[in-house]
Design an enzyme around this catalytic site. Structure first.
Site, PDB file in Angstrom:
ATOM      1  N   TYR A 109       0.917  -1.271  -0.179  1.00 48.52           N
ATOM      2  CA  TYR A 109       0.102   0.048  -0.121  1.00 48.52           C
ATOM      3  C   TYR A 109       0.960   1.363   0.109  1.00 48.52           C
ATOM      4  CZ  TYR A 109      -3.295   3.887   1.445  1.00 48.52           C
ATOM      5  OH  TYR A 109      -3.650   4.735   1.608  1.00 48.52           O
ATOM      6  N   GLU A 197      -3.468   7.621  -4.107  1.00 47.99           N
ATOM      7  CA  GLU A 197      -3.321   6.289  -3.334  1.00 47.99           C
ATOM      8  C   GLU A 197      -3.296   5.346  -4.319  1.00 47.99           C
ATOM      9  OE1 GLU A 197      -6.068   4.584   0.349  1.00 47.99           O
ATOM     10  OE2 GLU A 197      -6.995   4.620  -1.509  1.00 47.99           O
TER      11      GLU A 197
END
Length: 386
Positions: A109, A197
């Site tokens: 992530y 993101e």
């Protein structure tokens, strides 16, 4: 303003970031053709909506043939995707992004965001990619890594390498991550992003990083500097009331209450919502008409409030500073008469020319409940909504 995955990847491509070949499709037939043209033996069909959690909700599927891809597209296009971010109503899927598969070895992530509390850009990363970052933060907070980047100094080499090593990468992989972070940081700054993101960022079996999923949010206040990005706004993903408000310079956020609020000034609007809750009511929205409200502005605000079927009463709370109370009162009266407001209307005016404004309301012939204080106005609106 949010970008779709395919739009975010188009932007990333301009910065030389590693993405897979993909095609935006609106029909199952286009999906089948895209698979044939992309080549390979594995493809991913992804619903394009402004919401996370698409995979868990059935909006991301793997296909191993063109025929299977077409069938999966038939099930995704037209579905109403319900995720924790969409609420119960979900979002209608109108298009999908078809992308080639890759040989995944490890998922990470990675995100960049504006950290207002620290006054810097924060890089957030985790070795637990592909999962909800909120879930990781709750169950394994030690696996969330944060790096603060000073605006004036910029992203430093040691920060990149250190981040890679903390993610469990070897020295060679950490250097490759650094090569990815620099253009990401430039992209974040140059496009006035508030959030970038990537989940997941994958390391392939060939030891190469690939941006497998991407999401970007652009600061609305900066769009005048980025007309090319403003053109990417997807009106189908915006609540019609939000869209109309934006076109008329109104700040509007829909809520699930029953009392429509029309206020000038963000602080006063927040206080109005608080006091409605204090007296047992529930605001249906945040609506700031601004300091220069006109009859036209008030009319559009009324239209937006009345388009919400949950609204049972309207509370107008105006402090007349630059815009005088009599001008506001005339706008309210004219707009109410033009639109035929059929729900209880509570109006609280204070400020310049307040006596004249109240007289205009009293002489209007409209069924308006006047109030002098915020407490009185909130109580009247709550009672009316009940």
């Amino acid at each position: 303003m949010n970008l779709h995955e395919y739009q975010s990847k188009q932007l990333m491509s301009a910065y030389g970031l590693p993405i897979l070949d993909g095609v935006l499709c609106y029909t199952p037939g286009e999906v089948e053709a895209a698979v044939d043209n992309l080549g390979g033996d594995l493809w991913v069909i992804k619903a394009q909506v402004h919401a996370g959690g698409r995979g868990k909700a059935g909006g991301v599927k793997l296909a191993r043939s063109a025929e299977e891809a077409r069938k999966l597209a038939e099930s995704i296009i037209g579905m109403r995707l319900v995720t924790p971010q969409t609420g119960k109503a979900g979002k209608l899927v109108r298009k999908v992004y078809v992308e080639k598969g890759c040989n995944i070895s490890k998922e990470f992530y990675l995100s960049m965001l504006v950290d207002r509390a620290a006054g810097n850009i924060s890089i957030v990363a985790s070795s637990e990619g592909g999962m909800d970052i909120e879930e990781v933060a709750e169950k394994s907070p030690d696996k969330i890594i944060r790096v603060g980047v000073n605006y004036g100094v910029g992203l430093l080499p040691f920060q990149c390498v250190q981040l890679g090593l903390r993610l469990g990468l070897n020295a060679s992989q950490a250097r490759k991550l650094s090569e990815l972070l620099y253009p990401l940081y430039d992209m974040f700054l140059e496009n006035d992003l508030s959030l970038l993101e990537i989940n997941p960022l994958v390391l392939t079996a060939e030891d190469q990083f690939i941006v497998l999923d991407a999401k970007c949010s652009i600061d609305n206040n900066s769009l005048f500097r980025h007309p090319d990005l403003k053109e990417l706004k997807d009106y189908d993903e915006i609540d019609p009331k939000d869209l109309q408000a934006g076109k008329h310079g109104l700040s509007y956020v829909a809520l699930d209450g029953t009392i429509g609020c029309m206020v000038n000034g963000a602080g006063l609007a927040m206080a109005t919502m608080d006091i409605i809750k204090h007296y047992g009511g529930s605001p249906a929205n945040f609506l700031d008409v601004g300091g220069g409200a006109s009859k036209e502005t008030v009319t559009e605000a009324f239209k937006i409030l009345l388009s919400d079927k949950n609204v049972r009463a309207i509370l107008i709370n105006i402090f007349g500073g630059i815009m005088k109370c009599d001008v506001i009162a005339n706008g309210v009266v004219e707009a109410a008469k033009e639109l035929g407001v059929n729900v209880p209307l509570v109006v609280r005016l204070q400020g310049t020319n307040v006596d004249l404004g109240r007289k205009i309301l009293a002489d209007s012939g409209l069924k308006i409940t006047p109030a002098e204080t915020m407490a009185e106005a909130a109580q009247a609106a709550v009672n009316a909504a009940k």
